[in-house]
Design a protein around this motif. Structure first.
Motif, PDB file in Angstrom:
ATOM      1  N   SER A  59       0.893  -1.222  -0.071  1.00  0.00           N
ATOM      2  CA  SER A  59      -0.182  -0.023   0.072  1.00  0.00           C
ATOM      3  C   SER A  59       0.813   1.257   0.051  1.00  0.00           C
ATOM      4  O   SER A  59       1.836   1.274   0.786  1.00  0.00           O
ATOM      5  CB  SER A  59      -0.838  -0.138   1.416  1.00  0.00           C
ATOM      6  N   HIS A  60       0.525   2.174  -0.960  1.00  0.00           N
ATOM      7  CA  HIS A  60       1.097   3.451  -0.780  1.00  0.00           C
ATOM      8  C   HIS A  60       0.206   4.767  -0.829  1.00  0.00           C
ATOM      9  O   HIS A  60       0.597   5.866  -0.971  1.00  0.00           O
ATOM     10  CB  HIS A  60       1.996   3.598  -2.033  1.00  0.00           C
ATOM     11  N   THR A  61      -1.072   4.241  -1.042  1.00  0.00           N
ATOM     12  CA  THR A  61      -2.047   5.474  -1.126  1.00  0.00           C
ATOM     13  C   THR A  61      -3.065   5.458   0.149  1.00  0.00           C
ATOM     14  O   THR A  61      -4.063   5.920   0.053  1.00  0.00           O
ATOM     15  CB  THR A  61      -3.025   5.108  -2.371  1.00  0.00           C
ATOM     16  N   TYR A  73       0.810   5.366  -5.943  1.00  0.00           N
ATOM     17  CA  TYR A  73      -0.022   4.002  -6.321  1.00  0.00           C
ATOM     18  C   TYR A  73       0.176   2.763  -5.297  1.00  0.00           C
ATOM     19  O   TYR A  73       1.383   2.760  -5.070  1.00  0.00           O
ATOM     20  CB  TYR A  73       0.038   4.047  -7.705  1.00  0.00           C
ATOM     21  N   ASP A  74      -0.626   1.938  -5.367  1.00  0.00           N
ATOM     22  CA  ASP A  74      -0.374   0.601  -4.847  1.00  0.00           C
ATOM     23  C   ASP A  74      -0.133  -0.397  -6.032  1.00  0.00           C
ATOM     24  O   ASP A  74      -0.384  -0.324  -7.136  1.00  0.00           O
ATOM     25  CB  ASP A  74      -1.687   0.117  -4.168  1.00  0.00           C
ATOM     26  N   ARG A  75       0.522  -1.389  -5.505  1.00  0.00           N
ATOM     27  CA  ARG A  75       1.132  -2.490  -6.367  1.00  0.00           C
ATOM     28  C   ARG A  75       1.104  -3.714  -5.672  1.00  0.00           C
ATOM     29  O   ARG A  75       0.951  -4.057  -4.670  1.00  0.00           O
ATOM     30  CB  ARG A  75       2.598  -1.988  -6.762  1.00  0.00           C
ATOM     31  N   GLU A  96       0.527  -3.004 -10.981  1.00  0.00           N
ATOM     32  CA  GLU A  96       0.741  -1.577 -10.269  1.00  0.00           C
ATOM     33  C   GLU A  96      -0.281  -0.654 -10.693  1.00  0.00           C
ATOM     34  O   GLU A  96      -1.028  -1.011 -11.503  1.00  0.00           O
ATOM     35  CB  GLU A  96       2.193  -1.015 -10.140  1.00  0.00           C
ATOM     36  N   GLY A  97      -0.453   0.384  -9.828  1.00  0.00           N
ATOM     37  CA  GLY A  97      -1.370   1.473 -10.561  1.00  0.00           C
ATOM     38  C   GLY A  97      -2.805   1.499  -9.741  1.00  0.00           C
ATOM     39  O   GLY A  97      -3.670   2.029 -10.120  1.00  0.00           O
ATOM     40  N   PHE A  98      -2.677   0.790  -8.561  1.00  0.00           N
ATOM     41  CA  PHE A  98      -4.225   0.500  -7.847  1.00  0.00           C
ATOM     42  C   PHE A  98      -4.371   1.823  -6.664  1.00  0.00           C
ATOM     43  O   PHE A  98      -3.192   2.476  -6.434  1.00  0.00           O
ATOM     44  CB  PHE A  98      -4.042  -0.604  -7.241  1.00  0.00           C
ATOM     45  N   GLU A  99      -5.350   2.099  -6.336  1.00  0.00           N
ATOM     46  CA  GLU A  99      -5.874   3.246  -5.377  1.00  0.00           C
ATOM     47  C   GLU A  99      -6.595   2.727  -4.325  1.00  0.00           C
ATOM     48  O   GLU A  99      -7.540   1.759  -4.649  1.00  0.00           O
ATOM     49  CB  GLU A  99      -6.752   4.431  -6.109  1.00  0.00           C
ATOM     50  N   CYS A 116     -10.015  -3.322  -4.362  1.00  0.00           N
ATOM     51  CA  CYS A 116      -9.939  -1.750  -4.091  1.00  0.00           C
ATOM     52  C   CYS A 116     -10.784  -1.123  -3.169  1.00  0.00           C
ATOM     53  O   CYS A 116     -12.124  -1.748  -3.411  1.00  0.00           O
ATOM     54  CB  CYS A 116      -9.390  -0.900  -5.067  1.00  0.00           C
TER      55      CYS A 116
END
Length: 864
Positions: A59-61, A73-75, A96-99, A116
């Motif tokens: 998780s990054h978001t 973004y999450d990956r 990757e590229g998820f929110e 998500c």
């Protein structure tokens, strides 16, 4: 650094944590660090594929701060440990590229589904290069809610091949979940729910509702869908739930977040709602059937749960309970303060991987770990069950399987289930009876002489598509059975059946139990015209902002209406919004002088807490009035114990009152003034005059007042023998609400009392006298998870204790304190947070009471 051609940001490594810092309750198991930052940061969902590769959502978001150094973004990362040595040879980026990614699960065909907050994605790797080339959106959630924990949360694939997805309560906002082919589900102000559809999103339907936030889903070896529901706000515990088709698990968000509204249930308390299997610790995140890991044979039937706030992995050992199971909770793994377990992912070899958020901070913080839990090499284990294995046959579950596969249509079978004690079979019968073709049978059962059949008919008619809702519901409001009337009030309120407003009073005839009275008031408020209009037009963005009001001065008019039953007016006393106002104190004073003892006693108890200067002389006059019932006079004397000192000598003659309860209450009151020589002389003279056959309660009260107590029990077994039998329940009720015992400050009984402890109204139905005595004298020996206390220590050295604990950003916490409200503690002010090892109920209650008072209290709590 470079990993498989993908650049990873240089993020500070997580603090070192050794496996030795863990306590594992089972010595046959061991835990080891598998991966840590910077190789993995803030991990959440995880799943292993058939080849044993570990797929982890990084998780990054998640509420990331503006200066967060990670990607925007999450990956999904893949960890490959081909030689099973506990170290990944390869770490690759799968997608990757998820929110706001929350969880993931593998479909039977090998595709990975990523949940998500706002959508569900299907990821496919057609060329087997560990990179998802194809990405398909399967489900979309539309809502104004922004907090990810209140949206889409979890996923699991069932034995039927369908995808099951957990949705949070959306903060009371309107929501629509859309699938393929135009199918959708939606709501406003309802609780969280679990939906199901085919893997492509087709034939979407709501499967079950009434949750807060179903964070984790799992199908156990018998094919049962199990969920962990997080988080009941001011009401606990978080819960482990067996989810069945059409099940309602009690939480409706428009009735508030605290979970204590009359039309909310948490353990099947309301007709038509289902109970949980067991309570969990605070903030459970994932549930796993232990048979999917290589564990010793005695783990059969166990469910494992990660508990984020308590740094633990729980073991819930199940046992059959009708068509479902019950579970007993224990802690399997306890880690240190910076162990924050989230997901559980077993691989085909039976290793169990645990993602670790590490810090208490909710925003992404650049730290993270993955642990591997497994059985030690020399220990015999059971071969792990593969994720696609068919369910094992289960006799307890067979009736449910039969019903939900085809439906029951034989009325005798339905009636037998409706009469039975199994809530899951009753639910199955109601679901069948609600079918259009069986509605004539439901209408016929509504006229049955059996209250259980009438209740089943009501619930079936409510579930049905029948259009004449008010006509159907009206007769049930006047039913002879209070549970049927409760269900009718609930139906009326939920569907705002305005045409039934004039019929609501039929639900509270004679002697309504307190929960029926509370439901009656709630139903009246739910038919308020402004509330009905706002609800139907969805005027507030969140249904939690809806306002329900009783008519102006409704309680005051009810309390003052002599035509109403005294029992009803007595119940109204505790609902006065401002009992300390001059007008309401006057109303309470008039009620205390009524000719209805039940109303008088309730008024006296309220005056003891909210009375003014006029209250002590009023209560003294009641105590001296020999025309009053003895129990009213004794209650007045007990109430005076908590009020400012009044002249005691005028009450001293009551030591010779012919009714023992009055004389004993007088002795207890005069004990407050034993420092006065005249009072002491009167007390000693009375004790000296006692005959050999005088009531022991009076003798003990005089000894206690003179501080000359001897030969009291000491050890627990001595107390058990002393309190094993006897006692007067009416006197025990007075003790319960007295200032010296203070039971009512935390516990409610029959609608009066506090909410910092369990409601004890039905204690005598579930606990033996021996257990009640043990709980009073040794409250910390055993207490349910929902009453786990938490302690926040500030840097100034202050300790704050409460029941519910909610981590917030920046290390802050919200604590539901003993004052009955949440209090925010800033992260920079906190020195430590810990679970209390002792019960909120203090030790030493017996020191404030005589043996006879304790015996009376036990008799009261054990009575039904």
């Amino acid at each position: 650094m470079k990993l498989c051609g993908v650049f990873l940001s240089a993020i500070a490594a997580a603090p070192t944590l050794a496996a030795a810092e863990f306590h594992i309750d089972d010595p046959r198991l061991e835990i080891a660090l598998f991966a840590a930052a910077p190789d993995i940061v803030t991990p959440v969902g995880a799943a292993c594929d058939a080849r044993g590769r570990l797929f982890v959502i990084e998780s990054h978001t998640h509420l990331a701060r503006a200066d967060y150094a990670g990607p925007g973004y999450d990956r999904v990362k893949v960890f490959t440990d081909a030689d099973d040595d506990g170290r990944a040879e390869r770490i690759e980026i799968f997608a990757e590229g998820f929110e706001a990614a929350m969880g993931c699960a593998f479909a039977p065909d090998g595709a990975l589904y990523v949940v998500c907050a706002g959508e569900v994605w299907r990821l496919e790797d057609g060329d087997d290069d560990c990179r998802a080339e194809q990405r398909t959106k399967v489900l979309t959630l539309e809502t104004e809610e922004t907090y990810p924990h209140n949206k889409l949360l979890s996923a699991a694939f069932g034995p039927d091949g369908r995808l099951y997805v957990g949705r949070g309560n959306t903060g009371g906002h309107a929501w629509t979940l859309r699938g393929a082919g135009g199918a959708s589900a939606g709501g406003y102000g309802d609780g969280g729910s679990i939906a199901r559809c085919w893997p492509d999103g087709a034939q979407l339907e709501e499967f079950a509702t009434g949750f807060w936030n179903p964070f984790g889903l799992e199908f156990d070896s018998a094919g049962r869908l199990i969920a962990v529901d997080n988080d009941p706000d001011a009401r606990g515990p978080n819960r482990l739930v067996h989810v069945v088709h059409g099940g309602n698990y009690g939480h409706t968000h428009l009735y508030g977040g605290a979970g204590n509204h009359p039309f909310q249930a948490w353990d099947g308390e309301l007709p038509g709602t289902l109970p949980y299997l067991s309570g969990t610790g605070e903030a459970p995140c994932a549930v796993l059937d232990a048979s999917r890991a290589a564990l010793p044979a005695d783990f059969a039937g166990a469910l494992l749960v990660t508990v984020w706030s308590e740094h633990t992995i729980e073991r819930h050992s199940t046992r059959p309970r009708g068509a479902s199971v019950a579970a007993e909770r224990s802690v399997l793994v306890r880690g240190p303060q910076d162990f924050r377990p989230v997901a559980l992912a077993p691989d085909p070899r039976g290793n169990l991987y645990i993602t670790d958020w590490v810090k208490v901070d909710y925003p992404n913080h650049g730290q993270g770990r993955i642990w591997r839990l497994r059985t030690k090499p020399a220990v015999a284990v059971v071969k792990p069950r593969s994720i696609g294995a068919p369910p094992e046959s289960n006799s307890g579950n067979r009736a449910l399987e039969t019903h939900f596969a085809a439906g029951w249509e034989e009325l005798p079978q339905l009636e037998q289930a409706l009469r039975g004690d199994d809530p899951f079979l009753r639910h199955a019968a109601v679901m069948s009876l609600a079918q259009t073709k069986l509605l004539p049978d439901a209408r016929r059962l509504a006229e049955s002489s059996d209250s259980r059949l009438r209740l089943g008919a009501l619930l079936a008619l409510r579930r049905s598509a029948a259009l004449d809702r008010e006509t159907l519901a009206r007769p049930f409001l006047g039913d002879a059975d209070p549970e049927v009337r409760l269900a009718a009030l609930h139906w009326t309120a939920d569907e705002t059946l305005e045409g039934l407003r004039a019929d609501l009073d039929r639900a509270i005839v004679a002697r309504p139990p307190p929960k029926l009275f509370q439901a009656w008031l709630a139903a009246i408020a739910c038919l308020d015209a402004d509330y009905v209009r706002a609800l139907r037009q969805r005027e507030p963005r969140s249904a939690r902002q809806l306002t329900r009001r009783l008519p102006a001065e409704f309680i005051e008019r009810l309390l003052g209406d002599a035509a109403r039953p005294a029992r009803l007016r007595a119940l109204a006393v505790s609902r006065l919004e401002n009992p300390g106002s001059n007008s309401n104190r006057a109303l309470l004073a008039r009620s205390a002088h009524s000719d209805e003892p039940a109303l008088q006693i309730e008024a006296i108890r309220s005056l003891a807490h909210h009375g003014g200067d006029e209250t002590p002389p009023l209560l003294a006059a009641l105590a001296l009035d020999t025309s009053q019932a003895a129990w009213v006079r004794a209650e007045a004397l007990t109430a005076l114990e908590s009020l400012p000192a009044a002249g005691p000598l005028a009450l001293a003659p009551l030591l010779d009152d012919p009714h023992p309860a009055v004389a004993t209450a007088c002795a207890a009151l005069l004990g407050r003034f034993a420092g006065d020589g005249k009072v002491t002389t009167i007390l000693r003279a009375k004790r000296d005059r006692l005959s050999a056959d005088a009531p022991s309660a009076l003798r003990e009260a005089l000894d206690a007042a003179l501080d000359e107590v001897a030969n009291r029990p000491g050890a627990l077994d001595e107390w058990q023998r002393a309190l094993a039998a006897g006692g007067d329940a009416l006197s025990g009720e007075r003790v319960f609400f007295s200032a010296r015992a203070s039971c009512g400050a935390c516990h409610a009984h029959q609608g009066r009392g506090g909410q910092n402890g369990p409601d004890l109204s039905g204690l005598g139905q579930s606990a033996t006298r021996e257990k009640i005595i043990h709980s009073i004298l040794r409250p910390s020996d055993e207490f349910a998870p929902q009453w786990q206390a938490w302690i926040i220590e500030t840097k100034g050295g202050d300790l704050h204790q409460g029941l519910q604990l909610h981590p917030k950003s920046g290390g802050a916490y919200d604590l539901f304190t003993l004052a009955g409200r949440f209090e925010r503690f800033a992260g920079e002010d906190i020195a430590g947070v810990r679970a209390a090892t002792a019960s909120l109920m203090p030790e030493g209650l017996e020191a404030a009471l005589t043996v006879s008072e304790l015996r009376d209290l036990v008799a009261f709590l054990a009575s039904r």
